[in-house]
Design a protein around this motif. Sequence first.
Motif, PDB file in Angstrom:
ATOM      1  N   ILE A  31       4.672   1.141   5.051  1.00 54.81           N
ATOM      2  CA  ILE A  31       4.647   2.224   4.065  1.00 54.81           C
ATOM      3  C   ILE A  31       5.730   2.005   3.014  1.00 54.81           C
ATOM      4  O   ILE A  31       5.481   2.146   1.811  1.00 54.81           O
ATOM      5  N   LEU A  32       6.930   1.639   3.468  1.00 52.77           N
ATOM      6  CA  LEU A  32       8.013   1.373   2.517  1.00 52.77           C
ATOM      7  C   LEU A  32       7.684   0.190   1.612  1.00 52.77           C
ATOM      8  O   LEU A  32       7.954   0.219   0.406  1.00 52.77           O
ATOM      9  N   LEU A  33       7.092  -0.837   2.187  1.00 51.27           N
ATOM     10  CA  LEU A  33       6.745  -2.023   1.405  1.00 51.27           C
ATOM     11  C   LEU A  33       5.653  -1.709   0.385  1.00 51.27           C
ATOM     12  O   LEU A  33       5.736  -2.135  -0.774  1.00 51.27           O
ATOM     13  N   VAL A  34       4.636  -0.955   0.783  1.00 53.55           N
ATOM     14  CA  VAL A  34       3.564  -0.593  -0.148  1.00 53.55           C
ATOM     15  C   VAL A  34       4.138   0.255  -1.276  1.00 53.55           C
ATOM     16  O   VAL A  34       3.818   0.044  -2.453  1.00 53.55           O
ATOM     17  N   PHE A  35       4.989   1.207  -0.932  1.00 56.04           N
ATOM     18  CA  PHE A  35       5.608   2.042  -1.960  1.00 56.04           C
ATOM     19  C   PHE A  35       6.471   1.192  -2.895  1.00 56.04           C
ATOM     20  O   PHE A  35       6.433   1.356  -4.114  1.00 56.04           O
ATOM     21  N   GLY A  36       7.257   0.280  -2.321  1.00 54.84           N
ATOM     22  CA  GLY A  36       8.095  -0.599  -3.142  1.00 54.84           C
ATOM     23  C   GLY A  36       7.264  -1.495  -4.056  1.00 54.84           C
ATOM     24  O   GLY A  36       7.607  -1.683  -5.233  1.00 54.84           O
ATOM     25  N   ASN A  37       6.174  -2.054  -3.519  1.00 55.89           N
ATOM     26  CA  ASN A  37       5.299  -2.896  -4.345  1.00 55.89           C
ATOM     27  C   ASN A  37       4.658  -2.090  -5.465  1.00 55.89           C
ATOM     28  O   ASN A  37       4.544  -2.558  -6.601  1.00 55.89           O
ATOM     29  N   MET A  38       4.251  -0.875  -5.145  1.00 55.48           N
ATOM     30  CA  MET A  38       3.631  -0.022  -6.156  1.00 55.48           C
ATOM     31  C   MET A  38       4.651   0.350  -7.238  1.00 55.48           C
ATOM     32  O   MET A  38       4.358   0.293  -8.430  1.00 55.48           O
ATOM     33  N   ALA A  39       5.855   0.698  -6.831  1.00 60.84           N
ATOM     34  CA  ALA A  39       6.900   1.042  -7.803  1.00 60.84           C
ATOM     35  C   ALA A  39       7.249  -0.160  -8.663  1.00 60.84           C
ATOM     36  O   ALA A  39       7.417  -0.033  -9.887  1.00 60.84           O
ATOM     37  N   ALA A  40       7.355  -1.332  -8.052  1.00 61.00           N
ATOM     38  CA  ALA A  40       7.682  -2.540  -8.817  1.00 61.00           C
ATOM     39  C   ALA A  40       6.597  -2.847  -9.837  1.00 61.00           C
ATOM     40  O   ALA A  40       6.901  -3.217 -10.981  1.00 61.00           O
ATOM     41  N   TYR A  42       4.121  -0.714 -11.174  1.00 61.24           N
ATOM     42  CA  TYR A  42       3.809   0.285 -12.190  1.00 61.24           C
ATOM     43  C   TYR A  42       5.031   0.821 -12.939  1.00 61.24           C
ATOM     44  O   TYR A  42       4.899   1.301 -14.058  1.00 61.24           O
ATOM     45  N   LEU A  43       6.200   0.748 -12.340  1.00 61.44           N
ATOM     46  CA  LEU A  43       7.393   1.219 -13.037  1.00 61.44           C
ATOM     47  C   LEU A  43       8.132   0.100 -13.766  1.00 61.44           C
ATOM     48  O   LEU A  43       8.678   0.319 -14.842  1.00 61.44           O
ATOM     49  N   PHE A  44       8.131  -1.082 -13.148  1.00 66.25           N
ATOM     50  CA  PHE A  44       8.904  -2.181 -13.715  1.00 66.25           C
ATOM     51  C   PHE A  44       8.046  -3.329 -14.219  1.00 66.25           C
ATOM     52  O   PHE A  44       8.572  -4.294 -14.768  1.00 66.25           O
ATOM     53  N   GLY A  45       6.751  -3.249 -14.012  1.00 66.40           N
ATOM     54  CA  GLY A  45       5.845  -4.289 -14.510  1.00 66.40           C
ATOM     55  C   GLY A  45       6.037  -5.640 -13.849  1.00 66.40           C
ATOM     56  O   GLY A  45       5.775  -6.672 -14.450  1.00 66.40           O
ATOM     57  N   THR A  46       6.505  -5.645 -12.630  1.00 66.04           N
ATOM     58  CA  THR A  46       6.734  -6.905 -11.926  1.00 66.04           C
ATOM     59  C   THR A  46       6.164  -6.807 -10.511  1.00 66.04           C
ATOM     60  O   THR A  46       5.791  -5.741 -10.062  1.00 66.04           O
ATOM     61  N   GLY A  47       6.114  -7.895  -9.847  1.00 60.77           N
ATOM     62  CA  GLY A  47       5.620  -7.908  -8.475  1.00 60.77           C
ATOM     63  C   GLY A  47       5.556  -9.335  -7.974  1.00 60.77           C
ATOM     64  O   GLY A  47       5.676 -10.292  -8.748  1.00 60.77           O
ATOM     65  N   ALA A  48       5.382  -9.468  -6.698  1.00 60.90           N
ATOM     66  CA  ALA A  48       5.307 -10.796  -6.096  1.00 60.90           C
ATOM     67  C   ALA A  48       4.096 -10.842  -5.163  1.00 60.90           C
ATOM     68  O   ALA A  48       3.848  -9.906  -4.405  1.00 60.90           O
ATOM     69  N   VAL A  49       3.376 -11.930  -5.242  1.00 61.51           N
ATOM     70  CA  VAL A  49       2.195 -12.103  -4.397  1.00 61.51           C
ATOM     71  C   VAL A  49       2.584 -12.104  -2.925  1.00 61.51           C
ATOM     72  O   VAL A  49       1.905 -11.502  -2.088  1.00 61.51           O
ATOM     73  N   TRP A  50       3.681 -12.749  -2.594  1.00 62.91           N
ATOM     74  CA  TRP A  50       4.067 -12.851  -1.195  1.00 62.91           C
ATOM     75  C   TRP A  50       4.412 -11.481  -0.605  1.00 62.91           C
ATOM     76  O   TRP A  50       4.191 -11.240   0.576  1.00 62.91           O
ATOM     77  N   LEU A  51       4.924 -10.556  -1.437  1.00 57.69           N
ATOM     78  CA  LEU A  51       5.193  -9.216  -0.936  1.00 57.69           C
ATOM     79  C   LEU A  51       3.896  -8.451  -0.671  1.00 57.69           C
ATOM     80  O   LEU A  51       3.811  -7.670   0.274  1.00 57.69           O
ATOM     81  N   GLN A  52       2.889  -8.676  -1.493  1.00 60.41           N
ATOM     82  CA  GLN A  52       1.595  -8.042  -1.253  1.00 60.41           C
ATOM     83  C   GLN A  52       0.948  -8.609   0.007  1.00 60.41           C
ATOM     84  O   GLN A  52       0.329  -7.870   0.779  1.00 60.41           O
ATOM     85  N   GLU A  53       1.101  -9.891   0.222  1.00 60.52           N
ATOM     86  CA  GLU A  53       0.549 -10.485   1.438  1.00 60.52           C
ATOM     87  C   GLU A  53       1.332 -10.082   2.679  1.00 60.52           C
ATOM     88  O   GLU A  53       0.769  -9.994   3.769  1.00 60.52           O
ATOM     89  N   LEU A  54       2.616  -9.817   2.498  1.00 56.97           N
ATOM     90  CA  LEU A  54       3.421  -9.334   3.616  1.00 56.97           C
ATOM     91  C   LEU A  54       2.887  -7.997   4.129  1.00 56.97           C
ATOM     92  O   LEU A  54       2.975  -7.707   5.323  1.00 56.97           O
ATOM     93  N   GLU A  55       2.293  -7.210   3.249  1.00 56.26           N
ATOM     94  CA  GLU A  55       1.655  -5.963   3.663  1.00 56.26           C
ATOM     95  C   GLU A  55       0.552  -6.249   4.692  1.00 56.26           C
ATOM     96  O   GLU A  55       0.419  -5.531   5.688  1.00 56.26           O
TER      97      GLU A  55
END
Length: 183
Positions: A31-40, A42-55
């Motif tokens: 839940i924390l990771l999904v929230f962090g990925n979503m915030a990254a 939509y709020l900061f315009g960034t993200g990492a594929v490996w973090l999405q796969e970590l979900e």
Amino acid sequence: MKRALLRIEKSLGLLTGLSGVLSGLGMVLMILLVFGNMAARYLFGTGAVWLQELELYLLAFTVMTGFAYAMRHDDHVRIDVFSNFLNRTGKLWLDTFTMLVVAIPISVLILHYAWPYMAVSYARGEGSPNAGGMPWLFLPKAMILVGFALVLTEALRQALAGGRRLIFHYRRPRRNQEPAREA
């Protein structure tokens, strides 16, 4: 013998109880990771594929460790077509029979076929097909092994508990019967 079986039953119960705690922790992390990925994103315009796969890795961990815990607390999906017509003793027979004839053999079968599936993935060094994705694709595949080893553990515990309860049920005297007196 009876105490040894009870000790084994309690040890298996501790293991499946621990799996519930681990599943809960995995869910919180996911839940924390999904929230962090979503915030990254939509709020900061960034993200990492490996973090999405970590979900997905955490989802595999959470689900596979949660199976045995759900079985332990009878929160799993079951078909009560037969058990609705049975009394308490009949349900106990049905549950014990189901553990011995369905849950244990299927868990062993899945463990048998999941081992080479995971081992080949490990030997090949499989990783994500996505650029910048997670390595170690064998980890979610290994969770199949962990999950069904825990299901096997819980099925054995329930079979032992069911057998113990059935023996106790048939050994105790009936309510309206007087115990046999020796003359």
